[in-house]
Design a protein around this motif. Structure first.
Motif, PDB file in Angstrom:
ATOM      1  N   LEU B 176       0.867  -1.183   0.000  1.00 59.98           N
ATOM      2  CA  LEU B 176       0.000   0.000   0.000  1.00 59.98           C
ATOM      3  C   LEU B 176       0.905   1.234   0.000  1.00 59.98           C
ATOM      4  CD1 LEU B 176      -2.836  -1.008   2.477  1.00 59.98           C
ATOM      5  CD2 LEU B 176      -2.579  -1.474   0.040  1.00 59.98           C
ATOM      6  N   HIS B 177       0.913   1.900  -1.130  1.00 60.47           N
ATOM      7  CA  HIS B 177       1.910   2.936  -1.370  1.00 60.47           C
ATOM      8  C   HIS B 177       1.323   4.332  -1.156  1.00 60.47           C
ATOM      9  CE1 HIS B 177       5.618   4.447  -2.610  1.00 60.47           C
ATOM     10  NE2 HIS B 177       5.828   3.782  -3.729  1.00 60.47           N
ATOM     11  N   TYR B 178       2.191   5.330  -1.066  1.00 61.94           N
ATOM     12  CA  TYR B 178       1.770   6.732  -1.121  1.00 61.94           C
ATOM     13  C   TYR B 178       2.831   7.431  -1.953  1.00 61.94           C
ATOM     14  CZ  TYR B 178       0.279  11.385   0.344  1.00 61.94           C
ATOM     15  OH  TYR B 178      -0.168  12.677   0.357  1.00 61.94           O
ATOM     16  N   GLU B 179       2.648   7.360  -3.290  1.00 59.38           N
ATOM     17  CA  GLU B 179       3.741   7.726  -4.192  1.00 59.38           C
ATOM     18  C   GLU B 179       4.071   9.210  -4.205  1.00 59.38           C
ATOM     19  OE1 GLU B 179       2.174   5.748  -7.644  1.00 59.38           O
ATOM     20  OE2 GLU B 179       3.968   4.509  -7.752  1.00 59.38           O
ATOM     21  N   GLN B 180       3.153  10.049  -3.680  1.00 57.72           N
ATOM     22  CA  GLN B 180       3.415  11.491  -3.690  1.00 57.72           C
ATOM     23  C   GLN B 180       4.570  11.859  -2.761  1.00 57.72           C
ATOM     24  OE1 GLN B 180       0.535  10.010  -3.669  1.00 57.72           O
ATOM     25  NE2 GLN B 180      -1.186  11.321  -4.222  1.00 57.72           N
TER      26      GLN B 180
END
Lengths: 455, 334
Positions: B176-180
């Motif tokens: 579960l990523h948060y690419e920002q």
């Protein structure tokens, strides 16, 4: 006692611009609270420090000058060096930099074995820890004393830089508030301005990146991109205006929809990222200060207020706007083109929001869909504090400017005195409530005055 | 109708004006007494201006508190402000710091690019700028030193924890990523490297990263992403979430689907809620960050800078793996 004309004037001033008094009182309060030690800078500081050093040291004494590298300090260092040499003292060196540079210099001096009598500093460099326990760290310099320019006392709030700062900080919200005042005078509301800021900032920077040549864009390109963004916002505003008039959707709902649409469009266009591929000169509008060293954004804001004031007080359109807000039906029956006036007002409000967005993009040298969060509420607050009535028909353009400044002064004053951000919100909310209470009290007083006249 | 009469008739209004103004002033000044008023107490070395991303996240609150405490030891006072995710507001805070002529500015930027102009203005005013936890990526903005968690090494620790949690069997996992966020890119990079290395060394029982989904770094985002992941991969055995809120969101989705025992979760951060979840067995382990160390180290770096020492451009604070056994010994949890 009692010159009737004076009292009439005072009474008019208080009822029309009672908020000016609040602003002045706020200013006085923050001046008192931020009364603080000030230090002369630049050439003035060099002048005063020279007097101090020549008063305490005989000609021939060895002095090291320590300043930081920015312009003001560089002026100080150069001027001081000149003056001290002129007074017959020996300047062993001038440091223009950060503490590590000072340390290198001190080490070299200490090793060379040349005695040092004084270190001439600005108030900031004088407090650097590198000068603590000088004798322990640099045995060769044990006798040297730190000298700084004498200080004087003056409120931080009233410094020229800070007052310009206040004006600059509120410029975007104040520009928005011009259009919002007109919308509120027509008994409407525009909730979309905050999102339009983000939309306009993104469109403007996106156009520069995609249509102009990104970092290599020329001034004309940037102006066209800015105008393009403002035009697009104006179109969205016209759409809101049509919704409000032809489809008779309440302004609150119509602009609520537009708020979501504009915000979504901004996110789509920017793909959720900030757009920053703009030339360095893009910051001219938001950060330049060409006219009397007043920031360009502030000049723009004042020009807009002046034109809006003339529009509202000197033209038929201005009177139509008041008439539509006062009584829409009566205005229609007396031949006011109500629909056209309303569409114009929403278009103008949105276009001004677009302009605000361009200014913000310029200030931050990038456009991001996250800009303008809650700005619609601050804008409405400025208009209401400025004395416009949400019921329509009443309000003054310069009242709004005062309202915007009250909000800016409170925020700036609290930042200067170190009030934490949660408390700031409470105070701001209390001030808005107080302003509306004052507005109502004002009207009651008016009624009393009119009754007295009838007797 | 004389002027005096008119004067008397408007008097109540004037009183209202005065009373309200006084109220406003009392509010302002009263609030100030509660805060840090300038110029009292011992002679100060100067003021440090701090603007964090948000004070609603305990992580930044801890940074602010420890930095303030540490600063007192060195004779500085700290003005704590928060951008609350609004970069324009954070820029105004920096401008106010410049007017106050603070000795140094510490930022946790709300936007790594847009904060650049504010830092440049501080540079022009000769005020040294430090960043904590979040870096500034704008070209031309000069930052003396950046103090942050070693997210890359932390991501590797998360990878090791995942291997440990799954054991010999291996299986399918999602990220579960948060690419920002730059920090999260580093975490996932470190995590992927360890998993790849592990897979290269063995024939059977591989760990397959079957999807990288956006979790938004928040509970609701983690919940939705995990729900979708279970639909697509019913035989899922592990989830690596880049922070505690998205890990807990994922846990809620697993419980709803009745797969809480089948899927192991690795989080990141070690916020109080995350640590409690590890103790309760909801999350397997977290590489924990140390915001207190970041705050303290930032202040020490500022002090070293003013002592005239050269400070490194980047200082990384390592994470530590925190498992159930650590949580049981942790006195801060019930």
């Amino acid at each position: 006692m009692g010159n009737p004309r004076f009292h009439r004037l005072l009474s008019r001033l208080l009822s029309d611009y009672g908020m000016v008094l609040v602003l002045v009182l706020l200013g006085a309060c923050f001046s008192y609270v931020t009364w603080d030690e000030q230090h002369p800078t630049g050439i003035e500081a060099a002048e005063q420090l020279t007097d101090r050093i020549t008063g305490e040291f005989p000609p021939g004494a060895a002095v090291l000058v320590v300043a930081r590298e920015h312009r003001e300090d560089a002026d100080f260092a150069d001027s001081l060096q000149q003056r001290l040499t002129g007074a017959g003292l020996k300047v062993l060196g001038t440091v223009k930099g950060q503490p590590p540079d000072a340390r290198d210099h001190l080490e070299a001096l200490s090793r060379s074995g040349v005695g040092l009598d004084a270190i001439a500093c600005t108030d900031v460099t004088g407090r650097w820890a590198v000068f603590d326990r000088l004798g322990d760290k640099f045995p060769g310099l044990a006798g040297a004393r730190i000298l700084t320019p004498p200080s004087y006392r003056w409120p931080n709030f009233l410094k020229r830089d800070n007052l310009l700062n206040v004006a600059n900080q509120i410029a975007v919200i104040a520009i928005l508030a011009v259009g919002m005042t007109m919308v509120i005078i027509t008994a409407g509301i525009d909730l979309s301005v905050g999102s339009l800021i983000a939309f306009s900032a993104v469109v403007c920077t996106w156009l520069i990146r995609e249509a102009a040549s990104a970092e290599a864009a020329g001034p004309l390109d940037m102006v066209l991109c800015g105008l393009g963004a403002i035009l697009l916002c104006g179109l969205l505003g016209a759409f809101s205006g049509v919704m409000v008039t032809w489809f008779a959707i309440p302004p609150f709902i119509a602009t609520l929809g537009m708020m979501l649409v504009a915000s979504g469009l901004a996110y789509i266009l920017a793909e959720g990222q900030s757009v920053y591929q703009v030339p360095d000169s893009f910051v001219w509008l938001g950060r330049g200060a060409d006219f009397l060293r007043i920031p360009n954004a502030v000049v723009l804001m004042l020009a807009l207020y002046l034109s809006a004031h003339l529009l509202m007080t000197r033209t038929a359109l201005g009177r139509y706007i008041y008439a539509v807000g006062g009584n829409r039906e009566a205005a229609r029956l007396s031949g006011v083109p109500v629909t056209a006036v309303l569409v114009f007002v929403y278009t103008l409000c949105a276009a001004l929001a677009g302009l605000g967005g361009v200014v913000m993009a310029s200030q931050l040298k990038s456009g991001s869909p996250t800009y303008g969060l809650m700005y619609e509420l601050y804008t409405i607050a400025a208009v209401v504090v400025g004395g416009a009535s949400l019921a329509g028909g009443e309000g003054r353009i310069f009242g709004t400017l005062i309202g915007a400044f009250i909000i800016a002064v409170i925020q700036n004053g609290m930042n200067l005195t170190g009030v934490e951000s949660y408390t700031q919100k409470v105070v701001l909310g209390a001030v808005i409530l107080g302003a509306v209470m004052l507005d109502i009290a004002k009207k009651r007083g008016w009624g009393r005055l009119q009754r007295a006249r009838q007797v | 109708m004389s002027g005096i009469q008119r004067f008397l008739s408007m008097r109540p209004r004037r009183w209202t004006v005065a009373a309200l103004a006084a109220l406003v002033l009392l509010w302002g000044c009263g609030a100030d007494q509660g805060g840090k008023s300038p110029g009292d107490g011992t002679p100060s070395r100067g003021t440090i201006g701090l603007s964090v991303m948000t004070l609603t996240n305990p992580f930044f609150k801890v940074i602010a508190d420890t930095l303030t405490d540490e600063a007192r030891k060195y004779g500085y006072e700290v003005v704590v402000t928060s951008g609350e995710f609004d970069v324009a507001r954070q820029r105004n805070q920096v401008k106010d710091f410049i007017v106050r002529k603070v000795s140094a500015i510490v930022l946790c930027p709300t936007d790594s690019k847009a904060i650049g102009t504010a830092i440049q203005e501080a540079n022009q005013a000769g005020i040294p700028v430090f960043t904590a936890d979040l870096a500034c990526l704008a070209p031309g903005a000069k930052v003396v030193s950046h103090i942050a968690t070693d997210n890359y090494a932390g991501g590797k620790e998360a990878g090791k924890a995942m291997i440990e949690a799954l054991g010999e069997a291996g299986g399918k996992i999602v990220v579960l990523h948060y690419e920002q966020a730059e920090s999260c890119l580093l975490r996932v990079k470190g995590f992927n490297e360890i998993i790849d290395q592990y897979n290269r060394e063995r024939q059977a029982g591989n760990i397959d990263i079957v999807a990288v989904l956006p979790g938004g770094g928040a509970k609701d985002g983690g919940y939705k992403a995990a729900e979708d992941a279970i639909q697509a991969h019913p035989d899922l055995v592990g989830i690596f979430a880049i922070n505690d809120p998205s890990a807990l969101g994922a846990r809620a989705a697993l419980e709803k689907a009745g797969k809480a025992d089948q899927v192991r979760i690795i989080g990141f951060d070690g916020q109080p809620e995350g640590k409690q979840a590890i103790k309760d067995g909801l999350i397997y382990a977290d590489p924990v960050q140390f915001p207190d160390r970041i705050g303290r180290r930032t202040m020490q770096t500022i002090a070293r800078h003013f002592e005239g020492e050269e400070v490194p451009a980047e200082i990384l604070i390592p994470t530590a793996l925190y498992r159930k056994a650590d949580a049981e010994k942790d006195p801060t949890l019930q």
